[in-house]
Every structure is written in structure tokens, then in C-alpha cells.
Design a protein around this motif. Structure first.
Motif, PDB file in Angstrom:
ATOM      1  N   ASP A  35      52.792  43.612 -56.905  1.00  0.00           N
ATOM      2  CA  ASP A  35      52.412  44.293 -55.921  1.00  0.00           C
ATOM      3  C   ASP A  35      53.790  45.076 -55.662  1.00  0.00           C
ATOM      4  OD1 ASP A  35      51.505  45.138 -53.427  1.00  0.00           O
ATOM      5  OD2 ASP A  35      51.517  43.233 -52.434  1.00  0.00           O
ATOM      6  N   ARG A  36      53.657  46.580 -55.695  1.00  0.00           N
ATOM      7  CA  ARG A  36      54.338  47.296 -55.227  1.00  0.00           C
ATOM      8  C   ARG A  36      54.146  48.238 -54.055  1.00  0.00           C
ATOM      9  NH1 ARG A  36      57.875  49.095 -59.643  1.00  0.00           N
ATOM     10  NH2 ARG A  36      57.320  48.467 -61.684  1.00  0.00           N
ATOM     11  N   GLU A  37      55.024  48.516 -53.322  1.00  0.00           N
ATOM     12  CA  GLU A  37      54.856  49.484 -52.219  1.00  0.00           C
ATOM     13  C   GLU A  37      56.286  50.179 -51.969  1.00  0.00           C
ATOM     14  OE1 GLU A  37      53.030  49.790 -47.684  1.00  0.00           O
ATOM     15  OE2 GLU A  37      53.173  47.988 -48.731  1.00  0.00           O
ATOM     16  N   GLY A  38      56.424  51.312 -52.266  1.00  0.00           N
ATOM     17  CA  GLY A  38      57.853  51.894 -52.010  1.00  0.00           C
ATOM     18  C   GLY A  38      58.818  51.192 -52.752  1.00  0.00           C
ATOM     19  N   ALA A  39      60.072  50.788 -51.956  1.00  0.00           N
ATOM     20  CA  ALA A  39      61.140  50.072 -52.696  1.00  0.00           C
ATOM     21  C   ALA A  39      60.679  48.426 -52.777  1.00  0.00           C
ATOM     22  CB  ALA A  39      62.318  49.799 -51.955  1.00  0.00           C
ATOM     23  N   ARG A  40      59.447  47.947 -52.318  1.00  0.00           N
ATOM     24  CA  ARG A  40      59.192  46.574 -52.676  1.00  0.00           C
ATOM     25  C   ARG A  40      58.562  46.390 -54.068  1.00  0.00           C
ATOM     26  NH1 ARG A  40      54.329  44.076 -51.217  1.00  0.00           N
ATOM     27  NH2 ARG A  40      54.552  41.735 -50.848  1.00  0.00           N
ATOM     28  N   HIS A  41      58.879  45.440 -54.463  1.00  0.00           N
ATOM     29  CA  HIS A  41      57.908  44.896 -56.020  1.00  0.00           C
ATOM     30  C   HIS A  41      58.134  43.295 -56.298  1.00  0.00           C
ATOM     31  CE1 HIS A  41      57.462  45.505 -60.743  1.00  0.00           C
ATOM     32  NE2 HIS A  41      56.475  45.033 -59.860  1.00  0.00           N
ATOM     33  N   VAL A  42      56.943  42.805 -55.875  1.00  0.00           N
ATOM     34  CA  VAL A  42      56.750  41.165 -56.051  1.00  0.00           C
ATOM     35  C   VAL A  42      55.822  40.795 -57.000  1.00  0.00           C
ATOM     36  CG1 VAL A  42      57.949  41.083 -53.845  1.00  0.00           C
ATOM     37  CG2 VAL A  42      55.351  40.945 -54.053  1.00  0.00           C
TER      38      VAL A  42
END
Length: 491
Positions: A35-42
């Protein structure tokens, strides 16, 4: 004997069975989704375990009963800097924070200051995407997660080895622990650093050297996978190191360049050398007196699947050969960590006279698929050259063999382009599976031969690419200028 390797990548979990002579006997895989969103990646750590079970089950189904009984060991690699927090019961207490999750980037200054003496000794420093930086961020956003009794740090590979061995407190290895702040010179956790950052020591796992036997395949996982109970499980290394071992390029000055979703370069040196920005760092080799320097870039083939989903890549390649490339930097997600560190970096493409725009579907519509495709392939080659330039500037030996692997090597024109841009002879390995490096590690750990000898026996060269007459120097200079103009590249 037969040796198993498991690779946890960005998009899949893969397992391979390799014979003593390097013959690949079986492969299993399972898709992984993030799950990516901007600087987030989990990612969900439960999916890491499920993916590996699926991959091993498929692999076991391809082996005969006699082959399954001849398995001598297994080792696991994963993406560097990816981790989660496991509870005392071995179950995840939160998401898996991926190697390029940059949400804690604002904490990197504090991490660097807190460990300044350590970084000076090691010759490199923490980067915004390091696991240590993320842990420092958790201290401020969710301190109870680290303080809860029994909770501990688990790198991506540790989550899987805990499952395989049935031991929720299985030791990690010094390779995966590097980006969590482990002191690879004295082989210990630097207590003062963690005290300054407010990270509880109780959350830190025991650390062993790669190749150490950390357990054996437990009964429940033998039933799940169809593999024999009791197979030795050895401590692994990160994915870049795994590719290095699998390539067989293990003499000082040799390099292995793996082009997959991202671009990872690893070499061999007899001394520890770093680079002050933290873009280059060295893992300790499995054998005493060896170091594996290098870095992992965000640039790579990962942008292609999003830009050209469903396209016929062979046809695009034929068109790209005559298409004039544009200025480009091929990032699929925000942030870069090698050959330069720039958390704000983004993928772009465009003509210098017209400016540039984000590397997305609109760019393909504006400039045409062939031209954008050509731009990406050239940009990756230029990024690779920039990596080697940085490595040489850091004083690392770059005179030896260069072997290439990864999914990107399926494109023969791209391989030749990279050889031309680098001005180097490139050797494509026979087995491009990253997991094969873990099979090599397991074979070495269980035997009495040197690592280079084992790796050379289990690897080979499929094709050689000799550099042509041009290195695209003008285009490379423009590529560097585009990065400098954005403030990402500072020299």
C-alpha cells in the motif's frame, strides 16, 4: 545435496531449489502487494508468511521424494530496511514498514547526531529510509508499540524464519540488522545510540553472523509446505547481498548489479569503506575479512509496469532503439537513497526546453510511449553509471568483473545499452533468481569449502556484453545537470 533459498522482494516471495552444480531444480512463487501513498509504503507481514508458505509448497511439489529428502538447508533474504514489530507470541503488532517508507525522514537529523561517533567509525551514516530512522519515528508517534513487554523488532526475513523454525524470538543476522543501527565492526547493538533515541533495548533481537544455524524446519511448517521436518535453517542476508552471492562475483573489485523493481549494486572489498552522505554502506561478508559495499537505488524497472501495463515490451524496445531519450529520472515512488540521498526526489521526464513533468500516464500521452520507454531505459543506465562514479570516488575498488542479474536483464538491448554507457564488459548470470544466493549461503554454511568456491560452482555466465564505441557522454552530462538543477545531486 540440494539447497533452498527464499527471497522476499517488493512484489513477490520466491523460493528456489538448487543442486550442488547450480542446476535449478524447482521454483515456487507468490505475489506480494503493498500500500503506497506518498512517502508511505507498507505491507501486511502476514502476507510475507503466507507468500513463503505458498512458494515453498509449490517448490516441494516439483521435487521428487528423493530430492526432498536430500535438502541440506534453507536461508532467507529480504529487502534491506524493511521490518515490523512482533509480539511475544510471534504475531505482528503493526504493518510492515517497507525499505522506502520515508515518513520518518524528519528524524534522520536526530539519528545522525545521536550516533555521530558510530557513523564516523563506520564511514557512513543513517539515511531517511533506514529502519533505525523509522524506529526513532515510532518513539514519537507510537511509543507504546516499542515499550510493550515482549514486543521486538523483526526484519522482513526474521518474520519468515520465526515461522519456519517455530521460534518467535529467532535471532536476526548482522546483514539485515545494519540499517537498524547494528555496529557491524564490533558486532553489537550500540546501547548509547538507542538510549539517546529513546528506543528500548528490550525490543532489539539477538544478532548472529550470516550462515549461522538458527533452527530447523518445525513440524507445523513441514506439514504446511510438504518439506521434510528438521531441515536446517541458516541466518540469511539482505536481498542485495543475496544477489551478490548468487552471482559468483566475490573477488575484491568484483561487482554485481541487479536490475529489478529497483537497482542494487554490491561489490567486494577487503577493507571497510563508506561515504559520508550514507548513500554507500558496507555489509560484513559471511567470511572474516570481507566486506560487501554498495547501495540500493529507488531507480529501476519498477516504473515500467505502471507506465506500460499490458504493452508489448519487445515491440516498445524496437521502437525505443531509434527514439531520442528525454531528460528523465525513473522513480516509482518518492525519495532516492543511492547514488544520492534526496527524500524529496520524484520521477520525472521531459524536454529541457519545455521543462519536465511527473513520470506518469500523462507523460506517455504527451511524448509517446516509445520515447518515454527509451528515456526510462537510458535513465536507469545513467543512474547505474552515477552509482559507479560515486563508488570510485569513495575509494572502493571497481576494477573487477561486473555481473548483472534481475528481471531487467531479460531485455537484451537494455543490457547492451548499459554496457555502452558504463564502458564496461557486463556478464549476465545463468541464474538470475535472487533466492539462489541464499541457496549458495546455505551450501557454504553447511560445508567446509570457501564461499567463493561454492558460489562459483553454483553460478555461471549466460552471456557477455562488450561495450560499444560510445558512452553517451553528452546525454550523461545532461542527466547529471538535471539532477543538480533540482538540488538532488550536489557534485
Amino acid at each position: 545435496m540440494i539447497w533452498l533459498g527464499v527471497d522476499l522482494g517488493t512484489q513477490s516471495a520466491r523460493a528456489v531449489a538448487v543442486a550442488e552444480d547450480g542446476t535449478q531444480l524447482a521454483v515456487g512463487s507468490a505475489a506480494l502487494h503493498g500500500d503506497r501513498e506518498g512517502a508511505r509504503h507498507v505491507q501486511d507481514p502476514a502476507h510475507w508468511r503466507a507468500g513463503v508458505r505458498t512458494a515453498l509448497r509449490a517448490l516441494a511439489g516439483e521435487l521428487s521424494p528423493a530430492q526432498r529428502s536430500a535438502i541440506g538447508g534453507i536461508a532467507v533474504d529480504s529487502t534491506s530496511g524493511t521490518f515490523t514489530i512482533l509480539g511475544a507470541d510471534g504475531n505482528p503488532r503493526g504493518p510492515g514498514l517497507m525499505y522506502d517508507d520515508n515518513r520518518a525522514a524528519d528524524r534522520v537529523g536526530a539519528v545522525r547526531e545521536a550516533g555521530s561517533a558510530l557513523w564516523e567509525k563506520l564511514g557512513y551514516t543513517a539515511s531517511p529510509s533506514w529502519a533505525l530512522t523509522k524506529l526513532s519515528g515510532i518513539v514519537h508517534t507510537d511509543p507504546d508499540l516499542l515499550a510493550a513487554r515482549g514486543n521486538r523488532l523483526a526484519h522482513q526475513a526474521d518474520v519468515v524464519t520465526a515461522m519456519l523454525t517455530g521460534n518467535p524470538r529467532v535471532a536476526t543476522d548482522s546483514s539485515h540488522a545494519l540499517k537498524s543501527g547494528f555496529d557491524i565492526v564490533h558486532l553489537r547493538w550500540p546501547e548509547a545510540l538507542f538510549d539517546r533515541l529513546g528506543i528500548p533495548e528490550a525490543v532489539l533481537p539477538d544478532v548472529v553472523t550470516p550462515g549461522t544455524r538458527i533452527g530447523e524446519l518445525c513440524a507445523s511448517e513441514a506439514d504446511e509446505t510438504g518439506l521434510p521436518r528438521g531441515i536446517p535453517v541458516f541466518a540469511g542476508m539482505t536481498d542485495g547481498c543475496a544477489s551478490q552471492l548468487g552471482s559468483g562475483a566475490l573477488a575484491p573489485g568484483d561487482w554485481n548489479s541487479v536490475l529489478g523493481t529497483t537497482l542494487v549494486l554490491k561489490g567486494v572489498s577487503t577493507e571497510l569503506r563508506g561515504e559520508p552522505t550514507g548513500a554507500v554502506y558496507s555489509h560484513r561478508g559471511p567470511e572474516p575479512g570481507t566486506w560487501l559495499p554498495g547501495g540500493a537505488s529507488g531507480a529501476g524497472a519498477g516504473v515500467l509496469s505502471g507506465l506500460f501495463a499490458g504493452a508489448e515490451l519487445d515491440s516498445l524496445t524496437a521502437q525505443a532503439e531509434s527514439a531520442e531519450p528525454l531528460d528523465c529520472y525513473p522513480l516509482a515512488a518518492q525519495g532516492e537513497r543511492f547514488p544520492f540521498i534526496a527524500p524529496e526526489a520524484y520521477g520525472f521526464v521531459g524536454d529541457r526546453s519545455l521543462g519536465a513533468q511527473p513520470l506518469d500516464a500523462r507523460a506517455v500521452a504527451e511524448f509517446g510511449a516509445a520515447r518515454v520507454f527509451s528515456s526510462v531505459l537510458h535513465a536507469v543506465a545513467f543512474a547505474e553509471r552515477l552509482c559507479f562514479d560515486l563508488l570510485a570516488t569513495a575509494g572502493l575498488p571497481v576494477h573487477g568483473r561486473v555481473r548483472i542479474g534481475g528481471g531487467g536483464t531479460k531485455n537484451e538491448w537494455w543490457n547492451q545499452l548499459r554496457a555502452d554507457v558504463l564502458g564496461r564488459r557486463l556478464e549476465r548470470t545463468v541464474n538470475t533468481e535472487t533466492a539462489a544466493g541464499m541457496a549458495v549461503l546455505a551450501a557454504w554454511a553447511a560445508g567446509d569449502r570457501g564461499l567463493a568456491e561454492v558460489a562459483e560452482t553454483m553460478s555461471g555466465v549466460a552471456r557477455v556484453y562488450e561495450p560499444g564505441g560510445t558512452r553517451h557522454d553528452d546525454q550523461y552530462a545532461a542527466f547529471r545537470a538535471a539532477l543538480q538543477n533540482r538540488g538532488w545531486l550536489r557534485s
